[in-house]
Design a protein around this motif. Structure first.
Motif, PDB file in Angstrom:
ATOM      1  N   VAL A  31       9.368  50.210  -0.499  1.00  0.00           N
ATOM      2  CA  VAL A  31       8.445  50.807   0.482  1.00  0.00           C
ATOM      3  C   VAL A  31       9.043  52.122   1.002  1.00  0.00           C
ATOM      4  CG1 VAL A  31       7.370  50.484   2.740  1.00  0.00           C
ATOM      5  CG2 VAL A  31       7.361  48.619   1.077  1.00  0.00           C
ATOM      6  N   LYS A  32      10.342  52.116   1.187  1.00  0.00           N
ATOM      7  CA  LYS A  32      11.006  53.350   1.617  1.00  0.00           C
ATOM      8  C   LYS A  32      10.843  54.449   0.559  1.00  0.00           C
ATOM      9  CE  LYS A  32      15.609  54.409   3.459  1.00  0.00           C
ATOM     10  NZ  LYS A  32      16.934  53.793   3.641  1.00  0.00           N
TER      11      LYS A  32
ATOM     12  N   VAL B  96      -3.339  48.644   0.203  1.00  0.00           N
ATOM     13  CA  VAL B  96      -2.598  48.058  -0.915  1.00  0.00           C
ATOM     14  C   VAL B  96      -3.558  47.414  -1.905  1.00  0.00           C
ATOM     15  CG1 VAL B  96      -0.817  46.385  -1.574  1.00  0.00           C
ATOM     16  CG2 VAL B  96      -0.690  47.511   0.657  1.00  0.00           C
TER      17      VAL B  96
ATOM     18  N   SER C  81      11.696  46.211   0.861  1.00  0.00           N
ATOM     19  CA  SER C  81      11.935  47.251   1.878  1.00  0.00           C
ATOM     20  C   SER C  81      12.374  48.550   1.221  1.00  0.00           C
ATOM     21  CB  SER C  81      13.049  46.841   2.848  1.00  0.00           C
ATOM     22  OG  SER C  81      12.674  45.687   3.519  1.00  0.00           O
TER      23      SER C  81
ATOM     24  N   ALA D 185       8.672  54.888   5.490  1.00  0.00           N
ATOM     25  CA  ALA D 185       9.763  53.943   5.304  1.00  0.00           C
ATOM     26  C   ALA D 185      10.634  53.861   6.554  1.00  0.00           C
ATOM     27  CB  ALA D 185      10.604  54.365   4.116  1.00  0.00           C
TER      28      ALA D 185
ATOM     29  N   MET E 271       5.882  43.036  -0.474  1.00  0.00           N
ATOM     30  CA  MET E 271       5.442  44.420  -0.698  1.00  0.00           C
ATOM     31  C   MET E 271       4.153  44.694   0.066  1.00  0.00           C
ATOM     32  SD  MET E 271       7.359  46.313  -2.596  1.00  0.00           S
ATOM     33  CE  MET E 271       6.175  47.611  -2.870  1.00  0.00           C
TER      34      MET E 271
ATOM     35  N   GLU F 193       4.747  44.789   3.936  1.00  0.00           N
ATOM     36  CA  GLU F 193       5.512  45.964   4.381  1.00  0.00           C
ATOM     37  C   GLU F 193       4.735  47.266   4.179  1.00  0.00           C
ATOM     38  OE1 GLU F 193       9.551  46.540   4.158  1.00  0.00           O
ATOM     39  OE2 GLU F 193      10.097  44.435   3.933  1.00  0.00           O
ATOM     40  N   LEU F 194       4.015  47.345   3.073  1.00  0.00           N
ATOM     41  CA  LEU F 194       3.215  48.559   2.852  1.00  0.00           C
ATOM     42  C   LEU F 194       2.104  48.670   3.891  1.00  0.00           C
ATOM     43  CD1 LEU F 194       2.946  48.543  -1.059  1.00  0.00           C
ATOM     44  CD2 LEU F 194       3.986  50.368   0.317  1.00  0.00           C
TER      45      LEU F 194
ATOM     46  N   TYR G 116      -0.262  51.860   4.764  1.00  0.00           N
ATOM     47  CA  TYR G 116      -0.925  52.103   3.481  1.00  0.00           C
ATOM     48  C   TYR G 116      -1.971  51.045   3.192  1.00  0.00           C
ATOM     49  CZ  TYR G 116       3.294  54.901   2.861  1.00  0.00           C
ATOM     50  OH  TYR G 116       4.310  55.791   3.038  1.00  0.00           O
TER      51      TYR G 116
END
Ligand code: BGC
Length: 385
Positions: free
Chosen positions: A327-328, A94, A324, A44, A83, A86-87, A92
């Motif tokens: 994801v953090k 997804v 955000s 994050a 999502m 950002e992931l 990551y």
């Protein structure tokens, strides 16, 4: 994604974050058992603080399941896309799924995520009460669950909840009506009607109660009159938040109560999809003065209605900010760190209070939409033409 594009995305997210902030008085909670522990920097931090993809993020390469309710509403498409990007930027894999507002589809998508090796699940539920069984198997496998936007009820498998302050959404809608009708000074009485959301969505009651806590004193005092007499949650609810259901109920209300030419001064709608249904009903069947209509989400259709004078306001919930934050939280969970939350009192899902992170909603209307929506990069001017 190119670094440049990611940079622009994050820069706009940060600008928007200053406009629609998540609360700053965050406390922390100990993270749920981490599905994996590695020792690199949390994902994050990299996603939030720099434009560089976080190749060394903790848990990078692990899979995160993201279950969204439906593609029918613009907001969930945005939530899912934010999502996912950002992931991915945080390193990551997804698995993003949409369930066409069908509970059994969502359950089997979550089953697949659990069996397909997801380390964390992020779920915006269709019906908050229908995921207990499938999430029991997530818990068995030690897979943490974050309830996204909507609380998942009656299961102890939910580790965290991230949302906008739902009660505040409702109070802002009620306050907007109070202020626009100048209820504290104007003589009235004014006619109002009410439309809220899906009874299976825990948020709907928060929205409705927030608005009614502002409006009820004026109803009790006779300054606001609900001519239809429909004021209880179950009666004013809209299954699946569907525009056509909101429209047909509004058509009945208009023909039964306002065919005599009396005005509707305000129509409290809990979100944009229901507001759009009410607008369609009024367009077709109502000839009085146009009411103040509230909404939520700042859907493009509704912002256009706002510009055209058909919907007075909407609530802006910047989905970039929520994504955000989530994801953090995913990064903190996978790193076995404390997870940032700012509310440990409000959201009891029937098994206890779920530690929550509440972002702050703001209202948008004709006077501030440009600053909120265009200057922040949420929409381009062209999208609203
Ligand atoms: C969300 C709203 C949305 C509604 C319908 C609620 O749970 O918080 O933003 O308008 O669902 O999808």
């Amino acid at each position: 994604m190119s670094k440049k594009f990611l940079g622009i995305l994050l820069a706009t997210a940060m600008v928007a974050g200053t406009l629609v902030g998540c609360g700053s008085t965050a406390t922390t909670e100990t993270a749920a058992p981490a599905a994996s522990t590695e020792t690199a920097a949390p994902a994050a931090d990299a996603a939030a603080d720099t434009a560089a993809p976080a190749a060394d993020a903790v848990g990078a390469g692990q899979k995160v399941g993201v279950a969204m309710p439906t593609k029918d509403l613009q907001r969930w498409n945005q939530d899912g896309a934010n999502m996912e990007s950002e992931l991915k930027a945080a390193g990551y894999e997804v698995d993003l799924q949409y369930a066409s507002n069908d509970v059994s589809t969502q359950v089997s998508q979550i089953e697949n995520m659990i069996n397909g090796g997801c380390s964390v699940l992020v779920i915006a539920s269709i019906d908050g009460d229908s995921l207990g069984t499938v999430l029991a198997s997530a818990k068995e496998k030690n897979i943490p669950v974050i309830a996204y936007d909507r609380l998942i009820m009656n299961t102890d498998a939910v580790s965290y909840y991230a949302t906008f302050d739902n009660y505040m959404v409702g109070t802002k809608q009620g306050e907007y009506i109070r202020d626009e009708l100048d209820l504290d000074n104007a003589e009235g009485p004014f006619n109002i009607e009410l439309t809220t959301g899906d009874p299976g969505d825990n948020n709907a009651k928060f929205f409705f109660n927030g608005a009614m806590d502002v409006l009820n004193p004026y109803i009790d005092a006779g300054k606001l009159v609900v001519k239809s007499g429909q004021t209880d949650f179950a009666t004013v609810a809209t299954a699946n938040w569907a525009s056509d259901a909101a429209q047909s109920r509004a058509e009945n209300i208009v023909s039964s109560n306002y065919a005599d030419g009396s005005n509707i001064d305000a129509w409290m709608c809990s979100n944009d999809s229901t507001a759009q249904g009410v607008v369609a009903a009024l367009d077709a069947n109502y000839s009085g003065e146009w009411p103040i209509i509230t909404g939520q989400d700042c859907d493009i259709v509704s912002v256009k209605n706002m510009i055209a004078g058909k919907q007075a306001m909407s609530i802006f919930k910047d989905t970039r900010t929520l994504a955000s934050q989530v994801v953090k939280m995913v990064g903190q969970i996978l790193a076995g760190q404390d997870v940032e939350v700012n509310d440990t009192a409000t959201y009891d899902n029937g098994t206890g209070v779920i530690p929550s992170y509440l972002c702050e909603p703001v209202f948008a209307d004709i006077n501030n939409y440009k600053e909120l929506l265009i200057d922040s990069g949420y929409y381009t001017e062209d999208q609203l033409q």
